[in-house]
Every structure is written in C-alpha cells, then in structure tokens.
Design a protein around this motif. Structure first.
Motif, PDB file in Angstrom:
ATOM      1  N   GLY A  17     -18.011   0.557   5.120  1.00 36.12           N
ATOM      2  CA  GLY A  17     -17.594   1.954   5.147  1.00 36.12           C
ATOM      3  C   GLY A  17     -18.085   2.721   6.355  1.00 36.12           C
ATOM      4  O   GLY A  17     -17.425   3.686   6.793  1.00 36.12           O
ATOM      5  N   LEU A  18     -19.220   2.307   6.934  1.00 38.00           N
ATOM      6  CA  LEU A  18     -19.783   3.059   8.055  1.00 38.00           C
ATOM      7  C   LEU A  18     -18.868   3.054   9.282  1.00 38.00           C
ATOM      8  O   LEU A  18     -18.577   4.126   9.838  1.00 38.00           O
ATOM      9  CB  LEU A  18     -21.166   2.503   8.409  1.00 38.00           C
ATOM     10  N   PRO A  19     -18.375   1.886   9.760  1.00 34.42           N
ATOM     11  CA  PRO A  19     -17.462   1.919  10.915  1.00 34.42           C
ATOM     12  C   PRO A  19     -16.185   2.715  10.653  1.00 34.42           C
ATOM     13  O   PRO A  19     -15.698   3.426  11.539  1.00 34.42           O
ATOM     14  CB  PRO A  19     -17.149   0.434  11.162  1.00 34.42           C
ATOM     15  N   ILE A  20     -15.653   2.591   9.444  1.00 35.96           N
ATOM     16  CA  ILE A  20     -14.430   3.335   9.132  1.00 35.96           C
ATOM     17  C   ILE A  20     -14.717   4.832   9.114  1.00 35.96           C
ATOM     18  O   ILE A  20     -13.923   5.638   9.619  1.00 35.96           O
ATOM     19  CB  ILE A  20     -13.847   2.853   7.788  1.00 35.96           C
TER      20      ILE A  20
ATOM     21  N   ALA B 232     -18.510   0.799  16.268  1.00 33.12           N
ATOM     22  CA  ALA B 232     -19.436   0.853  15.143  1.00 33.12           C
ATOM     23  C   ALA B 232     -19.745  -0.541  14.611  1.00 33.12           C
ATOM     24  O   ALA B 232     -20.870  -0.826  14.187  1.00 33.12           O
ATOM     25  CB  ALA B 232     -18.853   1.721  14.030  1.00 33.12           C
ATOM     26  N   LEU B 233     -18.749  -1.434  14.658  1.00 33.06           N
ATOM     27  CA  LEU B 233     -18.953  -2.811  14.219  1.00 33.06           C
ATOM     28  C   LEU B 233     -20.035  -3.495  15.049  1.00 33.06           C
ATOM     29  O   LEU B 233     -20.923  -4.162  14.521  1.00 33.06           O
ATOM     30  CB  LEU B 233     -17.632  -3.572  14.317  1.00 33.06           C
TER      31      LEU B 233
ATOM     32  N   ALA C   1     -13.777 -10.499  14.478  1.00 35.14           N
ATOM     33  CA  ALA C   1     -13.533  -9.408  13.532  1.00 35.14           C
ATOM     34  C   ALA C   1     -13.027  -8.162  14.244  1.00 35.14           C
ATOM     35  O   ALA C   1     -12.069  -7.514  13.796  1.00 35.14           O
ATOM     36  CB  ALA C   1     -14.816  -9.098  12.760  1.00 35.14           C
ATOM     37  N   ALA C   2     -13.674  -7.828  15.360  1.00 32.04           N
ATOM     38  CA  ALA C   2     -13.261  -6.639  16.110  1.00 32.04           C
ATOM     39  C   ALA C   2     -11.841  -6.789  16.619  1.00 32.04           C
ATOM     40  O   ALA C   2     -11.025  -5.851  16.530  1.00 32.04           O
ATOM     41  CB  ALA C   2     -14.219  -6.416  17.285  1.00 32.04           C
TER      42      ALA C   2
END
Length: 786
Positions: A206-209, A252-253, A692-693
């Motif tokens: 949730g943090l990166p989003i 953020a990732l 992933a990124a």
C-alpha cells in the motif's frame, strides 16, 4: 542530508502527513475553484502559414484564422425543408450568442464553397455551418460551448418533432469535449497484485501506491492551475497521470525494498529508513531529476504548446519524486513494525480491492462496488475469524547464487557474442519501421466512432468529399491595384492542379471587388487532411504552381492543414538536436556517477536501441495500421511532439534501471575485483525489484491503450514497449553480454579525466549493523554503592 531527511520524516510522521494532506487538499481546492483553461491550439512558428493567417487577420477580419468547428446536420427530408430550416437557423443564432469569439457561417447564407451537399446519394440531405472559434477561447470553454450547442440542438429537434428525422453533430476537436482518464485504475489493480507478490506484505504494497496516488493527485492539480498561466493541452493531465503512477510506484518500490533489506540485515527502523533514503533515495532523486531535466529541455524548442506539455509532465514527476523521499518515510514511521506483517484477511481484501479497481477501469461500477463491499466485509469479519486473523509467513529468501537471475546471467556470459547478436538483432528488427516514420497530425477521422466529432467528420466526407474536412486557404495580397487581373489566372492554375477538387475566390471587399486589396482563394483537396497526398498538394502549390502564376501578388498558402505541416517541419528540424543534447547530458552524468567511459557509452547506445525499437512498434501500429482492429485505431501520421516526449520520459526511466543495476555491479566489482561474478551477482540482487517495477510500469502505461484518445493510446503503447524492451532484451541480454566481453575495461577512466569530472555519489553508504552489547558475568559486575 538524505539520511537526515528520511529519519526526520520518519520520526515526525504526523506533521509530515499533515503537511502533505494540507498540500493535497489545498491544491485540489485551488484547482477546483480556479478551474482549468486547457488549450490544445499551438503557436504557429515563423512560416508561410503564419504569414497567411496575418493576411487573413488584416484583410478578412480573421476569417479562417480561428480554430475550426462546425455544426453538421443530415435529414432525409432535405436540409431545405421549412421545418428543418427553422430549427437550424434558431440553432445558429443561439450559437452566435454563446460567445463573441464565435463566427458562424450558415449554409443558408451562401459562402465561398457550397455548404449543402450537391452531388451523389446525399445531395440535399447533408449540410454544415462553419464555426470559427477565436484563439481567445480555450479548450475548456470551447468544450462547454460544444455541450451547450448539442443540448440546445436536442431541445429544438424534440420540440419540432424531428427526433427521428434530423441528425445534428458538432465537428472540430475544440467542440468535442474532454473526458478524464479512467483506465489508469487497471494499472493500479495490477500494481496491487505485483507489489503483494514482490513484498509479501499488504502494508508494504500500500505504501508505494499511496505515494503514487498522492503525487499524481497533487501533480494534476498543479497542471490544472498552470493551464491558467500558460498553454497546456488537455491530454497533459492523462500523460501526467500515466507517468506519475509509473514512476511513483517504481520510486517507492526501490526505497521500500532497500528499507526492508536493511531491517532484515539487523538494522533498527530509524537506521533502516536513513539507509534507504541515503541509497535508494539518492538514485530516485537522480533518476527523477533526469526525467524532469529532459522534459524541461522541451522548452528549448520555443513553442508554447510543446513547453506546456513538458512542464505539465515534469511537474507530476517532480512532485512524485519529492513525495518518495518525504511522504514515504513518514508513512513508514506511521505503520512501524506492521510493514512486515500480513494477515490472511489483508491479502484477501487487497485482492478484492484489485478486482474493484479493475472493474472501475473497464467501466463496470456494479462489480466494483460489490468487490469493494466484500473487501470491507472481509476486514470486519477477519477480526473475529481465526483463519482470517492468521499471519502469513514470509517465503524464505534464496541465496543470490541459487536464484534464476544468477544462473541466467552466467548462461549469457558463457555465450556473450550469441546473446549480443540475438538481442541487437531483435531490437534492430523492431526498430526498422522507424525508417518510414512520417510526422504529422492525425485528423478527426481518428476519433472514436461513437463521438460527435467523428460522426460530423464522416457526414462531411460522405456529403462533400474528404477534402472538405481540411480546406486550404490561399491569401493573395495585391502589390498594386492592377495585380487584381492576375487573380483569375492564379485561381485557374490552382484549379488545374491534380489533387484539387474545387476552388473559390472572394475579395476582401465583395461590394466593390475592383477596390479590393486582397483575395482569399479557398481550395478543397480531393484527399483527407491527414493523407500524404494532401501534404504533397500543399508542397506542389507552394513550390511549383503559385510562384509561376502570382505576378504582382504576395501569396501564402495557409489554413489548418498547412499550419500543421509547417509546425511538423519546425519540430522535425529540431528533433535530432534535442536528442543529441539529452544523450550528451546523460553520457556526462553517467560518466560522473560510474567513473567510466565505456559504461556510459554502452548505456547510451542500448537505451537508444530500446527507444528506437519502441518507435518502430509505434510506427507499425499507429502509422501503418497493423492490428488496427485490435487496438481500435486506423493508420495516420505520428504527431511530431510525441517522439520528443517519449524520448525524454523513456530515457529518464531507463536511467533509473541502469543506475540501479550497474551501481550494484560496480559495488560488487569494487568489493571483490571479480569482473565476471560481479555482473551475475549484481543482476541477481536487483532482478526481482527491477522485474516488479518494469511489470508495474508496463501495465500502468499499457492500460492507457483502453482510452479513446489516439494520442494517449500512442503514449501508452510507446512507453510500455520501451520499458518492456529495456527490462528484458537490454537488461537480461545485452548488459551481461557486453559486460562479460569487456571485463575490467568496463570501469576504465583516464586519470586526467577522473581529476576533471565531479564525483556524483548516488549510492550512499550503508553503515555496519551495530553489535549488540555482550552481557557480562554477574561476578564481573562491580557493586554499585547507593
């Protein structure tokens, strides 16, 4: 500085979150109250078309020099039926009264060209009124005017009982309206899944989003406010959202991954966040500034339209970058140790939220609402059901040299020439269509079939021919009164030119043509505005026909189509310069970062290859029309500003992956001195996060292919393909192959050059894990006297 910033934000998470919330709400409220003033019209550079518009302003009151629009109507009763005439005349009068900047030329008044179809099956059944929209009216105002016209038309048609017999459409992009983007929700839905798989934690997902959404929301508000101060097109919002979501989640990732790695290594939370911002945060700032500087480089072109696009996109990237190194540490401080804990209820709820976002993105609100309510229900019930409360264990991490990425790198390094040949060959094959790149502007025939703009375009093409959608205007100013005798010869020469359907001339003083100082010759081509034949016709008129038939006349070919041609030529002449500046700056930055000449040269060449391949795919699909039915598009020229923006954005994103991978390779090389294993170790250590990124970016960008706007589709596909090729063929084939072939020479830099260039440290430092104090034997502890 970076470490201190991250740790301060972590410790003071409440005021930092409050500040970001205030900024988010404040900018949103300001943009909502001020409103948008988007403007897709572009400034005409010094050119023949601009000279022609100046002549139209001076001698014809600006006729034809405004932004084009139309009201197109069709009826089987015939457009000259009394009831139809009454309805349409009332609509024309209503339109004139909407704004002083509107000039309406009714088909019943008689203009230079017939505005009632006169031949074929549609003769007498289709007609149109020309609308000239003043340049003082921006796109938002024009869209409101278009909506008012359509609403009034529906009222008049219904009142006259002609609902089943009279079709009325508004033509012209300016009157078509603007729809906010929705398909980015598809990308967010996929990002939820990818981040959970990458992190194994709902809170870490949730943090990166959250950071990306905050950055994009703030960025869009800034773009809206800026549109009131400069020329920014409406699709800058969609491009900003596209780029902001992609880079926001990626940045953020990287930081969250480094934070969790530091925690796993034994650091406490405050040290871990400082390390993450001092290492990954530095790379984020470097990559973000590279994108911003590249986009702001578009200001060098000197055109307001291009500058607005660059500033709009750069604003969103800049805000997202700042959020990554301030808001993200604050969010980490808020969640604390829970960032490492996931329960079954959280995983299930996150999956349902992903379904909800996807459903909204594809236009299925009932499914989205049901999934969201189900997610809320799972969270509530999960507080009481033991199975849902169970903590999900983290999967065990494999040693680096047991991962697929390490084995893959060693395989490629065993056959470097073959890998390089395959990778380069595929990229060159994909890039080959770019040799046939044709820059230009697509016409309104590319709008979605259900839009009033497309329907109006088709009606005009059916009733009059495709050329009526893009008439050419020839402004002829007399050097002396006697030169008026030359105008009929000029008109005849133009009319006899292949590719010309009809020609009509009007003097600037119709009441007394003999005293006229200028004539306007309206030329209707036989081909559509975006057709290459129309471009060739403009060139033929300017270079061959008019010079031999314009004695005593100062003639300029102008209008929307010639203006687009001149605008394209202006940008086309500057694209290579823009590319060269960006490449040179990137080379110098990479050389300062990696203290090497070879690594930056390879990085520049490989990035150019991946971008050229993305261009080739764009040309094949959007220009040649390959798979057009699948993507809902038809072949058309590529807008001239798109290669510039794609290049600026993709180069910055590629720089991000380049720095993230090669800095780890360099770190291993400096630690071990082993050129071969350092490549495999670096690739293996960064493979999961880069994969992933890239996966998130590909889907976020690719989701914009579901938008109706052709330009947004083009951007989405171009960016998605560039990231895919960069993360696959470049990172997995070309990088390990070329690093293997060059060995220690990768890191060679002449000593004299090493002394000259500054040392940019974007890797930071990771302090050793503090040792726990040993517990002494009780017998060794001296008694404390009290």
């Amino acid at each position: 500085m970076y470490r201190a910033l991250g740790q301060w934000s972590f410790r003071n998470w409440k005021p930092v979150l409050a500040a970001w919330l205030a900024i988010f709400i404040g900018i949103g409220a300001a943009s909502g109250s001020v409103g948008a003033a988007f403007d897709s019209s572009f400034e005409i550079p010094d050119s023949e078309s601009r000279d022609g518009f100046d002549a139209l302003d001076e001698y014809f009151g600006g006729f034809g020099s405004g932004q084009p629009g139309s009201i197109v109507f069709r009826t089987d009763r015939g457009v000259e039926d009394p009831e139809v005439v009454a309805v349409m005349n009332e609509l024309f009068e209503y339109t004139r009264g909407l704004d002083d900047g509107l000039t309406v030329t009714s088909p019943y008044e008689g203009g230079p060209q017939p505005q009632i179809a006169f031949a074929g099956e549609q003769a007498g059944k289709i007609a149109y009124a020309d609308i000239s929209i003043s340049l003082d009216i921006d796109q938002v105002e024009a869209a409101i005017i278009g909506e008012d016209i359509r609403e009034r038309a529906a009222e008049l048609v219904e009142g006259a009982g002609l609902s089943e017999e009279l079709q009325i459409e508004t033509g012209g992009q300016m009157l078509g309206g603007f729809e906010p983007p929705e398909t980015e929700l598809i990308g967010l839905a996929f990002a939820v899944i990818v981040l959970i798989l990458a992190f194994g934690s709902v809170l870490a997902m949730g943090l990166p989003i959250g950071v990306a959404v905050a950055g994009v929301g703030t960025g869009i508000g800034i773009i809206t406010l800026l549109s009131n101060a400069m020329s920014i097109p409406d699709f800058a919002v969609q491009i900003g959202a596209m780029i902001g979501l992609g880079v926001g989640i990626d940045y953020a990732l990287f930081i969250v991954t480094r934070y969790r790695n530091s925690l796993a290594a034994g650091h406490n939370q405050i040290d871990a966040v400082g390390i993450a911002i001092d290492t990954a945060g530095r790379s984020v700032i470097f990559a973000g500034l590279t994108v911003v500087v590249s986009l702001l480089g578009m200001l060098l072109i000197g055109l307001a339209f291009i500058s607005g696009l660059g500033i709009g996109a750069a604003s969103t990237v800049a805000v997202t970058m700042v959020a990554s190194v301030t808001l993200l540490p604050a969010l980490l401080g808020m969640v604390g140790e829970r960032v490492e804990v996931s329960r079954v209820r959280g995983i299930v709820a996150a999956g349902l939220v992903s379904i909800s976002l996807f459903s909204l993105g594809i236009g299925a609100p009932p499914v989205a609402a049901a999934a969201f309510l189900a997610a809320a229900g799972v969270l509530v019930i999960g507080s009481f059901v033991p199975v849902l409360k169970r903590v999900v264990p983290h999967r065990a991490e494999k040693p680096i040299r047991e991962t697929w990425a390490y084995r893959w790198s060693r395989l490629i390094q065993a056959y470097p020439w073959l890998a390089m040949a395959i990778g380069s060959g595929v990229l060159l094959l994909l890039a080959s269509p770019v040799l046939g790149l044709r820059l230009g502007f697509s016409d309104e025939g590319n709008f979605p079939a259900n839009t009033t703009t497309k329907k109006a375009y088709d009606l005009i093409a059916d009733g009059f021919g495709p050329g009526f959608n893009g008439p050419l205007l020839v402004a002829a100013v007399l050097d002396e009164p006697a030169a008026a005798a030359t105008v009929p010869d000029l008109q005849a020469a133009i009319e006899s030119t292949p590719g010309v359907a009809t020609v009509a001339a009007i003097p600037n003083n119709p009441a007394d043509p003999q005293s006229s100082e200028a004539f306007l010759i309206q030329v209707i081509p036989t081909t559509a505005p975006q057709d290459e034949a129309t471009d060739q016709l403009v060139s033929t008129l300017r270079e061959d026909v008019i010079p031999g038939a314009s004695n005593g006349l100062d003639v300029a070919v102008t209008g929307a189509v010639p203006a687009n041609i001149d605008f394209t030529a202006f940008l086309g002449a500057r694209i290579l310069l823009f590319f060269g500046v960006v490449l040179a700056v990137s080379f110098l930055l990479l050389m300062a970062v990696f203290r090497s000449i070879i690594v930056p040269i390879k990085a520049v060449i490989m990035n150019v290859l991946s971008i050229a391949s993305a261009y080739g795919i764009v040309v094949a699909i959007f220009q040649w029309g390959w798979f057009g039915d699948l993507f809902g598009i038809a072949g058309a020229p590529i807008e001239p500003f798109i290669p510039m923006m794609l290049f600026a954005i993709v180069f910055g994103l590629s720089m991000d992956y380049e720095v993230f991978l090669l800095s780890r390779v360099k770190e291993e090389y400096e630690r071990t001195g082993d050129a071969r294993n350092s490549v495999a170790d670096g690739l293996a250590a960064t493979a999961r996060v880069i994969t992933a990124a890239a996966a998130i970016m590909i889907v976020v960008f690719g989701s914009f292919m579901f938008e109706d706007n052709r330009i947004i589709k083009l951007f989405g596909l171009g960016l998605a393909m560039a990231v895919f090729l960069d993360a696959s063929l470049v990172r997995l084939l070309l990088v390990p192959a070329t690093m293997e072939l060059l060995g220690d020479r990768n890191w060679w830099l002449p000593r004299w050059l090493d002394r000259l260039i500054p040392n940019l440290n974007i890797e930071g430092t990771e302090p050793p894990v503090p040792e726990m104090p040993t517990v002494q034997d009780e017998s060794e502890v001296e008694p404390v006297l009290t």
